[in-house]
Each structure stands twice: as C-alpha cells, then as structure tokens.
Design a protein around this motif. Structure first.
Motif, PDB file in Angstrom:
ATOM      1  N   VAL A 155      35.572 -12.527   0.961  1.00 36.40           N
ATOM      2  CA  VAL A 155      36.031 -11.964   2.229  1.00 36.40           C
ATOM      3  C   VAL A 155      35.643 -12.881   3.387  1.00 36.40           C
ATOM      4  CG1 VAL A 155      35.679 -10.076   3.865  1.00 36.40           C
ATOM      5  CG2 VAL A 155      36.170  -9.576   1.469  1.00 36.40           C
ATOM      6  N   GLN A 156      34.435 -13.413   3.351  1.00 33.11           N
ATOM      7  CA  GLN A 156      34.013 -14.347   4.406  1.00 33.11           C
ATOM      8  C   GLN A 156      34.954 -15.547   4.470  1.00 33.11           C
ATOM      9  OE1 GLN A 156      31.337 -14.033   6.744  1.00 33.11           O
ATOM     10  NE2 GLN A 156      32.525 -15.713   7.635  1.00 33.11           N
ATOM     11  N   ALA A 157      35.350 -16.041   3.305  1.00 32.63           N
ATOM     12  CA  ALA A 157      36.251 -17.192   3.259  1.00 32.63           C
ATOM     13  C   ALA A 157      37.595 -16.849   3.890  1.00 32.63           C
ATOM     14  CB  ALA A 157      36.437 -17.661   1.821  1.00 32.63           C
ATOM     15  N   ARG A 158      38.072 -15.647   3.647  1.00 33.50           N
ATOM     16  CA  ARG A 158      39.358 -15.254   4.233  1.00 33.50           C
ATOM     17  C   ARG A 158      39.220 -15.077   5.747  1.00 33.50           C
ATOM     18  NH1 ARG A 158      43.716 -11.191   1.545  1.00 33.50           N
ATOM     19  NH2 ARG A 158      43.195 -12.581  -0.195  1.00 33.50           N
ATOM     20  N   TYR A 159      38.104 -14.522   6.186  1.00 33.85           N
ATOM     21  CA  TYR A 159      37.839 -14.369   7.619  1.00 33.85           C
ATOM     22  C   TYR A 159      37.813 -15.744   8.295  1.00 33.85           C
ATOM     23  CZ  TYR A 159      35.389 -12.448  11.783  1.00 33.85           C
ATOM     24  OH  TYR A 159      35.018 -12.047  13.049  1.00 33.85           O
ATOM     25  N   ASP A 160      37.122 -16.684   7.668  1.00 40.31           N
ATOM     26  CA  ASP A 160      37.071 -18.045   8.199  1.00 40.31           C
ATOM     27  C   ASP A 160      38.469 -18.665   8.241  1.00 40.31           C
ATOM     28  OD1 ASP A 160      34.326 -17.798   8.410  1.00 40.31           O
ATOM     29  OD2 ASP A 160      33.905 -18.874   6.539  1.00 40.31           O
TER      30      ASP A 160
END
Length: 199
Positions: A155-160
């Motif tokens: 999820v963090q990767a998608r947010y980034d």
C-alpha cells in the motif's frame, strides 16, 4: 466508450470534501470510471510552490474560510470551518482508502473516502487515529482487515506511486481531476469535469 477520471485527493482537504459527492454523482450519471488516487500533499506542495495552511499569508487564510462557508451553504453540505481535529495527518487515511480500493474496489474506495472527509469536516473525528479508521470501516460494512493492509509495503508503494503520478501530471493541489490528460483543479471546476465526461 466511457472515460476515466484520475481523482487526485487529500483526505484532510476541505475542498475535496466539498466536491467528493458531486464527483461520485457525475461519474455515475456519465457512466465514467474513477481512479481513486490519494496523494501526499507534503511532497506535492514543495515542488509546486504550495504552502501548508499555517504558512500562508493571513489574508489568504481568512479568505479560505469565507469561501468554505459560501460553498457549504450553496451546496447544503454541513461543515465545521474550524474542526476539532485539523490540521491532521492525512497519510493513515490515504493509505486506508488505497487498501479498501485494493480489497473491495472503486465503489468502496469512494465510499470510505466520503466517510473520511465527513469525519474531519462534519463529525469532529480524528482520521489520524486507528480506532477512528476502524470505526469507519465498520460503519460502512467494509472488511476490518483493510486497516492492517493499509500498513503494508504494498500500500505504501501505491501511495508513493500516486504521489509521484500527481507530481508528473503537474498537480499542485487537492482535489484535482485529470481526464484524457486535461487537468481540472478544485471542486469549483466540476461543471467542466462533467462536460468533459459527456463529450
């Protein structure tokens, strides 16, 4: 052929709150798709020349409140101009929206986005608090596991990725809607968004 709106948002943004339900209605009426793309304004602002609210000139801060009151009244959308939990960190809620999108799909992501925005601007709730986010999931009958999912590297990767996509698209504020490469900034541009989706 249906069009797609890239919906760049910040879950703590008053303007995103004021425009959210209208965007949902416009997309439904035009048969359009929405890509729900929370972004980190803390990264977007420094690149685009924007300032956090507290660093803006007093006259800009004052006029912001005038406009918020005007739109709240015009849209019959209840709004606390000085909510108890604002300023508030947007990252936890942004990542929850992404997790819900990944787990349940777009409609649920739009629903939890609306719930998060209303929590800040109408219900005096702290969207940086995990208990609040868990309660919002429960109230909307969404899987409680989305909260744990929101804290994963995926999820963090998608947010980034969404934040970088916003920067690449020249986005500088929330909400921003992008249709076929054309950018519309602000909930007061939704009439133009509707026209673009109908054309």
């Amino acid at each position: 052929m249906s069009k797609t709106v890239d919906y760049y948002l910040a879950p703590q943004s008053p303007w995103t709150y004021l425009g959210h339900q209208r965007l949902v209605q416009i997309a439904k009426a035009t048969g359009s798709k929405v890509r729900v793309m929370p972004m980190d304004l803390g990264q977007v602002f420094p690149i685009s020349g924007g300032l956090p609210l507290g660093k803006r000139a007093p006259q800009r801060q004052a006029y912001r409140l005038v406009e918020m009151a005007r739109f709240s009244k015009a849209l019959s959308l209840p709004m606390n101009l000085h909510p108890k939990f604002f300023p508030v960190a947007g990252d936890p809620a942004a990542k929850l929206i992404i997790a819900v999108d990944m787990h349940h799909g777009t409609d649920a992501a739009l629903a939890i986005t609306g719930a998060v925005l209303a929590a800040v601007w109408h219900e005096e709730r702290d969207i940086a608090d995990a208990a609040t986010l868990a309660a919002l999931l429960s109230e909307h009958k969404l899987d409680a596991a989305c909260l744990a999912l929101s804290n994963t590297p995926e999820v963090q990767a998608r947010y980034d990725s969404y934040t970088q996509s916003a920067i690449d698209a020249q986005v500088f504020g929330a909400p921003t809607y992008v249709i076929d490469g054309e950018m519309f900034w602000g909930q007061d541009r939704l009439d133009f968004v509707a026209n673009a989706l109908k054309s």
